[in-house]
Design an enzyme around this catalytic site. Structure first.
Site, PDB file in Angstrom:
ATOM      1  CD  GLU A  91      -2.927  -1.161   2.328  1.00  0.00           C
ATOM      2  OE1 GLU A  91      -2.841  -0.305   3.210  1.00  0.00           O
ATOM      3  OE2 GLU A  91      -3.843  -2.015   2.289  1.00  0.00           O
ATOM      4  CG  ASN A 147      -0.681  -6.974  -1.434  1.00  0.00           C
ATOM      5  OD1 ASN A 147      -1.264  -7.596  -2.317  1.00  0.00           O
ATOM      6  ND2 ASN A 147      -1.185  -6.815  -0.220  1.00  0.00           N
ATOM      7  CG  HIS A 199      -9.947  -5.572   0.480  1.00  0.00           C
ATOM      8  ND1 HIS A 199     -10.155  -6.739   1.183  1.00  0.00           N
ATOM      9  CD2 HIS A 199      -8.648  -5.246   0.662  1.00  0.00           C
ATOM     10  CE1 HIS A 199      -9.031  -7.091   1.784  1.00  0.00           C
ATOM     11  NE2 HIS A 199      -8.097  -6.209   1.486  1.00  0.00           N
ATOM     12  CD  GLU A 209      -4.674  -7.815   1.717  1.00  0.00           C
ATOM     13  OE1 GLU A 209      -5.558  -7.092   2.218  1.00  0.00           O
ATOM     14  OE2 GLU A 209      -3.456  -7.590   1.830  1.00  0.00           O
ATOM     15  CG  ASP A 216     -12.708  -8.736   1.598  1.00  0.00           C
ATOM     16  OD1 ASP A 216     -12.543  -7.847   0.743  1.00  0.00           O
ATOM     17  OD2 ASP A 216     -12.314  -8.607   2.776  1.00  0.00           O
TER      18      ASP A 216
HETATM   19  C1  XIL Z   1      -6.445  -6.152   8.244  1.00  0.00           C
HETATM   20  C2  XIL Z   1      -6.793  -7.334   9.153  1.00  0.00           C
HETATM   21  O1  XIL Z   1      -7.714  -8.161   8.475  1.00  0.00           O
HETATM   22  C3  XIL Z   1      -7.377  -6.819  10.448  1.00  0.00           C
HETATM   23  O2  XIL Z   1      -7.526  -7.896  11.377  1.00  0.00           O
HETATM   24  C4  XIL Z   1      -6.479  -5.746  11.068  1.00  0.00           C
HETATM   25  O3  XIL Z   1      -7.119  -5.203  12.199  1.00  0.00           O
HETATM   26  C5  XIL Z   1      -6.188  -4.648  10.081  1.00  0.00           C
HETATM   27  O4  XIL Z   1      -5.615  -5.226   8.910  1.00  0.00           O
HETATM   28  N1  XIL Z   1      -5.052  -4.497   3.633  1.00  0.00           N
HETATM   29  C6  XIL Z   1      -4.061  -5.335   4.094  1.00  0.00           C
HETATM   30  C7  XIL Z   1      -4.328  -6.218   5.258  1.00  0.00           C
HETATM   31  O5  XIL Z   1      -3.004  -5.417   3.472  1.00  0.00           O
HETATM   32  O6  XIL Z   1      -3.185  -6.416   6.054  1.00  0.00           O
HETATM   33  C8  XIL Z   1      -5.437  -5.673   6.117  1.00  0.00           C
HETATM   34  O7  XIL Z   1      -5.741  -6.648   7.121  1.00  0.00           O
HETATM   35  C9  XIL Z   1      -6.656  -5.372   5.278  1.00  0.00           C
HETATM   36  C10 XIL Z   1      -6.342  -4.312   4.255  1.00  0.00           C
END
Ligand code: XIL
Length: 297
Positions: free
Chosen positions: A127, A169, A205, A232, A234
């Site tokens: 990020e 990422n 996401h 990641e 969802d």
């Molecule tokens: C999130 C986790 O799922 C949570 O449990 C934590 O509180 C915050 O981080 N991008 C990412 C992940 O790269 O590491 C994040 O994970 C979600 C967004």
């Protein structure tokens, strides 16, 4: 295949999930994990605050629990994440300049060295690009140490674990937009100058759908000579099942899309509280989105 992992394997891909060490005693959770998934990402346990809570003092207990669970069952591990502007330990949040640069590189070296040989792919940098139309780097304490901090992190990671694929990422990079194009330009420059980068992770996401140019965006990165991974995934909203199928088909259509990771197992495990964005319901039952992914694989 009759599971996500077996079906993905038939197509030469892994299918992974983010896992919390604290849930490895939950038999419903572990039952689904062991049955369905062929790769694990630690949801929080390998982040900077978890692995170096005090400067120079490293703690790998919870990360090890996850890594040992995976490797003991023949699953891959995605390492997440060596550097990030979030979830830094307090001591690092208070640092700047060359001292911070040195601390960051030491962290990369120590953590990647500790796990050398066990990690399939490392998110070396997470990020680091800004949202919106600038296509620029995100402002952060790490960015303020100099624009070359990302390539320095990748070089340190390569030296520490030459066998791991090294990924950049990020999120909101799922279609062709200013942010993804900023990253594209960085990866193209890294490949041209021999900076060691092997893969780009697309967090994905999503709400209701993937961008219409999702596959084309994955393909343009693959055409630079890097693997791409959905890291990641969802998806919330009423079109969830269709959108999961579209993402799965897009990955399969891109030869260098090597795997998909969902960010949790049951809806109740999701960081997106109340949005039910995952493939299993709170009781661990398969949702329509699960069947949609399995049929697309
Ligand atoms: C999130 C986790 O799922 C949570 O449990 C934590 O509180 C915050 O981080 N991008 C990412 C992940 O790269 O590491 C994040 O994970 C979600 C967004």
């Amino acid at each position: 295949g009759t599971t996500l992992g077996a079906s993905a394997a038939e197509k030469g891909r892994y299918f992974g999930a983010a896992v919390a060490a604290g849930k490895l005693g939950d038999s419903t959770y572990v039952g689904i994990l062991n049955r369905e998934f062929t790769s694990i990402t630690a949801e929080n346990e390998m982040k900077m605050d978890a692995t170096e809570p005090n400067q120079g003092q490293f703690t790998f207990g919870n990360g090890d629990r996850i890594v040992n669970h995976a490797l003991g069952r023949g699953m891959k591990v995605r390492g997440h994440t060596l550097t990030w502007h979030q979830q830094q330990p307090g001591w690092m949040q208070r640092m700047e300049g060359s001292a911070l640069r040195q601390a960051m590189l030491n962290h990369v070296t120590r953590v990647a060295s500790y796990y050398r040989g066990k990690i399939h792919s490392w998110d070396v940098v997470n990020e680091a690009f800004a949202d919106g139309n600038s296509g620029a780097r995100r402002d952060s304490n790490l960015q303020r140490t100099g624009n070359d901090w990302i390539e320095a992190a990748f070089r340190a990671a390569r030296a520490a674990d030459p066998g791991a694929k090294l990924c950049y990422n990020d999120y909101n990079t799922d279609g062709v937009n200013a942010k993804s194009t900023g990253i594209y330009t960085m990866v193209r420059d890294f490949k041209a100058r021999g900076v060691p980068i092997d893969c780009v992770g697309f967090q994905s996401h999503l709400t209701n759908s993937a961008p219409g140019d999702y596959q084309a965006n994955l393909q343009r990165f693959a055409d630079l000579g890097v693997d791409v991974q959905i890291t990641e995934l969802d998806i919330s909203g009423s079109n969830q099942a269709n959108a999961y199928a579209a993402v799965t088909r897009a990955c399969l259509a891109v030869a260098r899309c090597t795997g998909i990771t969902v960010w949790g197992i049951r809806d109740s495990d999701s960081w997106r509280t109340g949005q039910n964005p995952l493939l299993f319901d709170n009781s661990g039952n398969k949702k329509a989105a699960y069947t949609s992914v399995l049929n697309a694989l």
